[in-house]
Design an enzyme around this catalytic site. Structure first.
Site, mmCIF file in Angstrom:
data_model
loop_
_atom_site.group_PDB
_atom_site.id
_atom_site.type_symbol
_atom_site.label_atom_id
_atom_site.label_comp_id
_atom_site.label_asym_id
_atom_site.label_seq_id
_atom_site.Cartn_x
_atom_site.Cartn_y
_atom_site.Cartn_z
ATOM 1 N N ASN A 9 32.455 75.904 14.898
ATOM 2 C CA ASN A 9 33.602 76.410 14.134
ATOM 3 C C ASN A 9 34.065 75.280 13.222
ATOM 4 O O ASN A 9 34.649 74.308 13.693
ATOM 5 C CB ASN A 9 34.710 76.829 15.116
ATOM 6 N N TRP A 10 33.789 75.435 11.937
ATOM 7 C CA TRP A 10 34.104 74.351 10.994
ATOM 8 C C TRP A 10 35.560 74.385 10.530
ATOM 9 O O TRP A 10 35.966 73.543 9.717
ATOM 10 C CB TRP A 10 33.138 74.400 9.800
ATOM 11 N N LYS A 11 36.313 75.378 11.001
ATOM 12 C CA LYS A 11 37.749 75.476 10.676
ATOM 13 C C LYS A 11 37.968 75.286 9.164
ATOM 14 O O LYS A 11 37.125 75.678 8.370
ATOM 15 C CB LYS A 11 38.555 74.467 11.501
ATOM 16 N N HIS A 95 40.903 83.501 17.523
ATOM 17 C CA HIS A 95 40.942 82.066 17.852
ATOM 18 C C HIS A 95 42.387 81.662 18.128
ATOM 19 O O HIS A 95 43.319 82.187 17.504
ATOM 20 C CB HIS A 95 40.373 81.254 16.679
ATOM 21 N N GLU A 97 44.098 79.239 17.239
ATOM 22 C CA GLU A 97 44.852 78.786 16.056
ATOM 23 C C GLU A 97 45.347 79.988 15.250
ATOM 24 O O GLU A 97 46.418 79.931 14.643
ATOM 25 C CB GLU A 97 43.985 77.838 15.213
ATOM 26 N N GLU A 167 38.532 79.550 25.759
ATOM 27 C CA GLU A 167 38.961 78.287 25.163
ATOM 28 C C GLU A 167 40.384 77.963 25.625
ATOM 29 O O GLU A 167 41.357 78.466 25.042
ATOM 30 C CB GLU A 167 38.966 78.398 23.643
ATOM 31 N N GLY A 173 40.686 70.508 20.450
ATOM 32 C CA GLY A 173 41.025 69.428 19.525
ATOM 33 C C GLY A 173 41.821 68.307 20.161
ATOM 34 O O GLY A 173 42.367 67.454 19.470
ATOM 35 N N SER A 213 36.948 70.798 23.127
ATOM 36 C CA SER A 213 36.475 69.413 23.159
ATOM 37 C C SER A 213 35.082 69.272 23.779
ATOM 38 O O SER A 213 34.815 68.322 24.519
ATOM 39 C CB SER A 213 37.495 68.517 23.877
ATOM 40 N N GLY A 235 35.458 70.165 16.541
ATOM 41 C CA GLY A 235 35.289 68.827 15.965
ATOM 42 C C GLY A 235 33.863 68.314 15.971
ATOM 43 O O GLY A 235 33.364 67.803 14.952
HETATM 44 C C1 PEP Z 1 37.469 75.330 18.517
HETATM 45 O O1 PEP Z 1 37.873 75.177 17.390
HETATM 46 O O2 PEP Z 1 37.189 76.484 18.891
HETATM 47 C C2 PEP Z 1 37.323 74.173 19.408
HETATM 48 C C3 PEP Z 1 36.937 74.375 20.634
HETATM 49 O O3 PEP Z 1 37.613 72.936 18.869
HETATM 50 P P1 PEP Z 1 37.264 71.490 19.532
HETATM 51 O O4 PEP Z 1 35.820 71.544 19.937
HETATM 52 O O5 PEP Z 1 37.534 70.512 18.432
HETATM 53 O O6 PEP Z 1 38.171 71.333 20.710
#
Ligand code: PEP
Length: 255
Positions: A9-11, A95, A97, A167, A173, A213, A235
């Site tokens: 996921n490049w956000k 998601h 976010e 998640e 993050g 993470s 990330g």
């Molecule tokens: C995500 O954006 O779904 C995610 C799990 O981010 P990260 O790996 O940075 O925690």
């Protein structure tokens, strides 16, 4: 047998040219990992350059969000059909976010999920509890409620098309990962709920990714759990080296 599925996921990172370059690097790394499925989710404006960069590669492209209507007066939104027409195979829905900053609810997640199916996209639906909810012992209640909104609209005969991403919000993050045991406990719960609704065979076809993470150093242990079928990576998916290392850890689990 569920194939391990790693999605990046490049956000809101990387414009078209940067995203296409990273996609080409991911495609090269994916050549060493024929036993797993891989996808990347660029920003909307980078979807077409990434689809073009990945021509001939098995690496799939996902949208990060979609609207539930096919078209209309919804300024700033993108329909699931439009993602499919741009070359996406998948879409991420719900998601944390989106839930946290853009007011998404279980109800909108259900509507988006139906839109994704209508458009022929494979949905990755995200579920997860906040730190306060985990500390209050509410993890399974929260995840169960979020999952209910999915199960209410998802047809069991399409189970093999569904990916759930568990998640925990406190792990996204933050550098703080759920332990493999914590993640497996929730994945087992999700699988059981899927089985209650769909029956054991369709439930066994749904892939349940872990996200939060995930890094090269923790991927193998997480992916060794029986109900962790892949990872949604934020990330660490922004660098070809770290994403490639996670893909190779997955490939060695799948082999
Ligand atoms: C995500 O954006 O779904 C995610 C799990 O981010 P990260 O790996 O940075 O925690």
């Amino acid at each position: 047998m569920r194939r391990i599925f790693i999605a990046g996921n490049w956000k809101m990172h990387l414009e078209g040219r940067q995203a296409a370059e990273l996609a080409r690097q991911v495609a090269r790394q994916a050549e060493d990992c024929p036993g797993i499925d891989v996808a990347v989710a660029p920003v909307f404006t980078a979807i077409v350059p990434v689809v073009e960069a990945l021509a001939g590669s098995p690496v799939m492209v996902a949208g990060q969000n979609c609207h539930w209507e096919e078209k209309g007066a919804f300024t700033g939104e993108v329909a699931a059909e439009m993602l499919a027409a741009a070359g996406c195979r998948l879409v991420i829905i719900g998601h944390s976010e989106r839930r946290q900053y853009f007011g998404e609810t279980d109800e909108t997640v259900g509507r988006k999920l139906q839109a994704a199916l209508r458009a022929g996209l494979l949905p990755i639906v995200c579920l997860g509890e906040s730190l306060e909810q985990r500390d209050a012992g509410q993890t399974l209640d929260v995840v169960g409620r979020q999952l209910e909104a999915v199960l209410a609209v998802f047809p069991s005969e399409q189970a093999s098309r569904l990916t759930i991403a568990y998640e925990p919000v406190w792990a996204i993050g933050t550098g703080r990962t759920a332990t493999a045991g914590q993640a497996q406990e929730v994945h087992t719960f999700i699988r059981q709920r899927l089985a209650d609704k769909f029956g054991p065979d369709p439930a066994g076809q749904v892939r349940i990714q872990y996200g939060g993470s995930v890094k090269p150093g923790n991927a193998a242990e997480l992916l060794s759990q029986p109900d962790i079928d892949g990872a949604l990576v934020g990330g660490a998916s922004l660098q070809a080296d770290s994403f490639g290392a996670i893909m190779r850890a997955a490939e060695s689990q799948g082999a």
